[in-house]
Design a protein around this motif. Sequence first.
Motif, PDB file in Angstrom:
ATOM      1  N   PRO A 191     -12.489   9.357 -21.454  1.00 24.36           N
ATOM      2  CA  PRO A 191     -13.496   9.239 -20.391  1.00 24.36           C
ATOM      3  C   PRO A 191     -13.495   7.844 -19.769  1.00 24.36           C
ATOM      4  O   PRO A 191     -13.110   6.853 -20.400  1.00 24.36           O
ATOM      5  N   SER A 192     -13.960   7.781 -18.537  1.00 23.63           N
ATOM      6  CA  SER A 192     -14.105   6.485 -17.864  1.00 23.63           C
ATOM      7  C   SER A 192     -15.044   5.592 -18.654  1.00 23.63           C
ATOM      8  O   SER A 192     -16.077   6.045 -19.160  1.00 23.63           O
ATOM      9  N   ARG A 208     -13.718   4.688 -13.243  1.00 24.00           N
ATOM     10  CA  ARG A 208     -14.569   4.200 -12.160  1.00 24.00           C
ATOM     11  C   ARG A 208     -14.405   2.697 -12.037  1.00 24.00           C
ATOM     12  O   ARG A 208     -14.469   1.976 -13.035  1.00 24.00           O
ATOM     13  N   GLU A 256     -12.029   5.407  -7.687  1.00 23.27           N
ATOM     14  CA  GLU A 256     -11.562   5.951  -8.956  1.00 23.27           C
ATOM     15  C   GLU A 256     -10.064   5.692  -9.093  1.00 23.27           C
ATOM     16  O   GLU A 256      -9.297   5.972  -8.166  1.00 23.27           O
ATOM     17  N   PHE A 278     -23.570   4.305  -9.356  1.00 24.97           N
ATOM     18  CA  PHE A 278     -22.879   4.197 -10.639  1.00 24.97           C
ATOM     19  C   PHE A 278     -23.191   2.885 -11.351  1.00 24.97           C
ATOM     20  O   PHE A 278     -23.254   2.840 -12.586  1.00 24.97           O
ATOM     21  N   CYS A 286     -26.453   3.520 -13.006  1.00 22.00           N
ATOM     22  CA  CYS A 286     -26.217   4.385 -14.166  1.00 22.00           C
ATOM     23  C   CYS A 286     -25.729   3.573 -15.365  1.00 22.00           C
ATOM     24  O   CYS A 286     -26.064   3.879 -16.516  1.00 22.00           O
ATOM     25  N   ASP A 287     -24.935   2.559 -15.105  1.00 23.17           N
ATOM     26  CA  ASP A 287     -24.368   1.750 -16.184  1.00 23.17           C
ATOM     27  C   ASP A 287     -25.247   0.558 -16.545  1.00 23.17           C
ATOM     28  O   ASP A 287     -24.789  -0.371 -17.205  1.00 23.17           O
ATOM     29  N   TYR A 312     -18.986  13.438 -13.617  1.00 22.06           N
ATOM     30  CA  TYR A 312     -19.723  12.356 -14.272  1.00 22.06           C
ATOM     31  C   TYR A 312     -21.166  12.827 -14.518  1.00 22.06           C
ATOM     32  O   TYR A 312     -22.063  12.562 -13.703  1.00 22.06           O
ATOM     33  N   GLU A 345     -23.505  11.837 -16.315  1.00 22.01           N
ATOM     34  CA  GLU A 345     -24.537  10.808 -16.385  1.00 22.01           C
ATOM     35  C   GLU A 345     -25.197  10.570 -15.030  1.00 22.01           C
ATOM     36  O   GLU A 345     -26.344  10.145 -14.939  1.00 22.01           O
TER      37      GLU A 345
END
Length: 863
Positions: free
Chosen positions: A25-26, A67, A92, A284, A287-288, A337, A339
């Motif tokens: 996974p990324s 990502r 990506e 994103f 999200c992180d 994704y 998430e």
Amino acid sequence: MVRSTADLRRTFFEYFQQHQHQLVPSSSLVPHDDPTLLFTNAGMNQFKDVFLGAEQRSYTRAVSSQRCVRAGGKHNDLENVGYTARHHTFFEMLGNFSFGDYFKEEAIKFAWQFLTGELGLEKDKLLVTVYHEDDEAFDIWEQKIGIPAERIIRIATSDNFWSMGDTGPCGPCSEIFYDHGEHIWGGPPGSAEEDGDRFIEIWNLVFMQFNRQQNGDMLPLPKPSIDTGMGLERISAILQNVHSNYEIDLFQSLIASAAKIVGTEDLEDKSLRVIADHIRSCSFLICDGVMPSNEGRGYVLRRIIRRAVRHGYKLGANDIFFYKLVNTLVDEMGEAYPELKQQQAVVEKVLKTEEEQFSKTLARGMLILNDALSELSGKQVPGELVFKLYDTYGFPADLTNDVAREQGLTIDEEGFEAAMAQQKSQSQSASKFGADYANVLSVEHKTEFTGYSEVSGMSTVVDIIVDNKAVGEASDEALLLLEKTPFYAESGGQTGDTGLISSSTGKATVVDTVKLGSAFAHRVKIEGLIKVGDKVELLIDGERRDRIKANHSATHLLHAALRKLLGDHVTQKGSLVDAEKLRFDFSHFESISAKQLIEIENLVNAEIRSNNALSTQLMDLDEAKASGAMALFGEKYDEKVRVVKMGEFSTELCGGTHVARTGDIGLLKITSEGGIASGVRRIEATTGQIAQDFVNDESNKLHAVASLLKSDKSSVVDKVSSALQHVKQLEKELAQLKQSMAGQKSKDIMSNVIDVQGVKLLVANMQGVEAKALRGIMDDLKNQLQSGVIALGLASDGKVNLIAGVTKDLVGKFKAGELVNHMAGQVGGKGGGRPDMAQAGGTQPENLEQALDSVKSWLESSM
């Protein structure tokens, strides 16, 4: 065959999985344990330690879609977004990797077969480059693949030689280019027209072949490896028969949605491209765990959000709009994704809050900027204006540059930097991310951790590091690496263990334990001598470990309680666990009431009293997530993860140490709660005896207050309320008394009135009167005087307060502001106000009488 972006991503995975590649996974956009990067900007970032030999994995082949963000630090494409066909802040990177498995020939064959076989690209549309000295790669392309020599271009620049840094792994590259056709201007790589858009690089194959030394020598790597990268957006454009990345399905959906929201029908407007690009990077990043702020990664996020908002403003958006695009993004990328879908509410709330804050100043700032640009005589925006917009209205310099560029102008960067230098910069220096990762090249050991079940044991010293160099022995401060250890190395917010390491010739006090790749490094102070190969006895500080375990386990219970009481949008954004306290940062957008804090605390303590046994189980990452274990977005996990379960209340992925039963925590007491960033709050708490001590201390303070009020603790609130009401009544009576005294004072000083050439003048030193009463006294004196000029002053606490007044019939002859400044100049101050009343301050009370005495002369000279 036209393929959707999602279908292409899937096809890439399936192709390499069929060739024994592990789908990985990324990783997070926020690099973990890598201070050299601001953001993850390439597919190989998450495999860096593997390439360096500092980390071992169960597979030697991998495939991923990583990502990436390039919008800050060394790699920054922000200002090009919207102006070119292929620049993005977020993209990506499809990649396949070999860790000492296959090399050049297999990598080239995999790439060629995927492009021409799986995707069906015309072979005549492809050409390749190789590093000019790499005859091996040239021969593979020509003899094994069958590409004519004239379509294999040798490149002598660093464009075709990759390196991780000034030292360390490096090697030649081979790039694959796609020819978009003669109707588009541009030449092949290496030509004078190579900057055109006809020939576009779509895939880069890196042959990691050498280890560059400090002296420049290139030593062959014992296990040559492969790192590749192909931009998903670029290859999608080719397969969908469009030239610009912004014409692919994913972007067209975002652009159409943005156009509808802001109310424009011009789908070709570049501002829509900017907005569509920026919603991906912003969403994103949030999200992180990145939140808008005025420093570091948070400041980069804030810049991107504000740039998108400005382009919406330019398109005519008259309401908050940016956050509304998240739903479209989830539709497009939520399947790949998950998430993004899970954190949709958090992302929308953060973006909405940030846009609301910026919109308050955007219109005013744009008005000032546009007015300044319309009056600009040259082609450069002054640095002082750029700074003013940044400092007052939150316009990043690149946003102002964006506006200027649209009008054919540039900004005075030197002038802006000079203005910035006069105050503290609002963003962290990029040098923060400039550590030399090559220092860990010598750390290839993987430490066996025994601390889940042991607090002591025997081991062997395998390496000693002093001043970043490996040595054979040490007798002072050093880093010790052991074959195995019960000492927990700082990770996941949990602080490292301390204790003792002893050999037959020395004793080392462990002051901290940290990770170097897969090795646990014990930071020690040595008495005597410890050597590589020594057998050593290990003993951690067990009491300290127990307190850390209690605090760590309590964070799991706290996290679960927050989600149950506040909502599923709550996710961990950071934590710190040591022997004294726990600190837990989480996403939430409102302050937490005192009642809610009590509910949270009660829920956690109920789980502690239930005394459930903790269970830990080692699982595959996907299996663990499927079981319901909470994974922290942005956290770096191994293939095998520990699932920590506390009854039916909490299940999380965690590699830290924990209590055996929840009852071992004893008690949790929340000590503070507050906001630390937009949409992020922090709770600090303690457990066990320290929590009990905190409760006792609070109780003792309450008892002391009760004693002062001659009350018991149960009645102290009523007593304090009564006392405060009494104080307010006394303050009111005192104010009335002072006002009465001031009124009497004004009557008394009327005897000071003199006649100056037919004008009444009243000058008085108001010593003993409060400064805030001067205005009221002035009004009273003017009413009594009816016509005249008044000057009052008083000195207290080393300061001077002055006030001047002129009755309405005389303001055409005398100005109160001029009079007060005449006096202020003599007491080291200045002031201002209306023509009929003005005030001033000063710092030279010794000159007050002189200033008051000079008023008569000023009045005479003003006639």
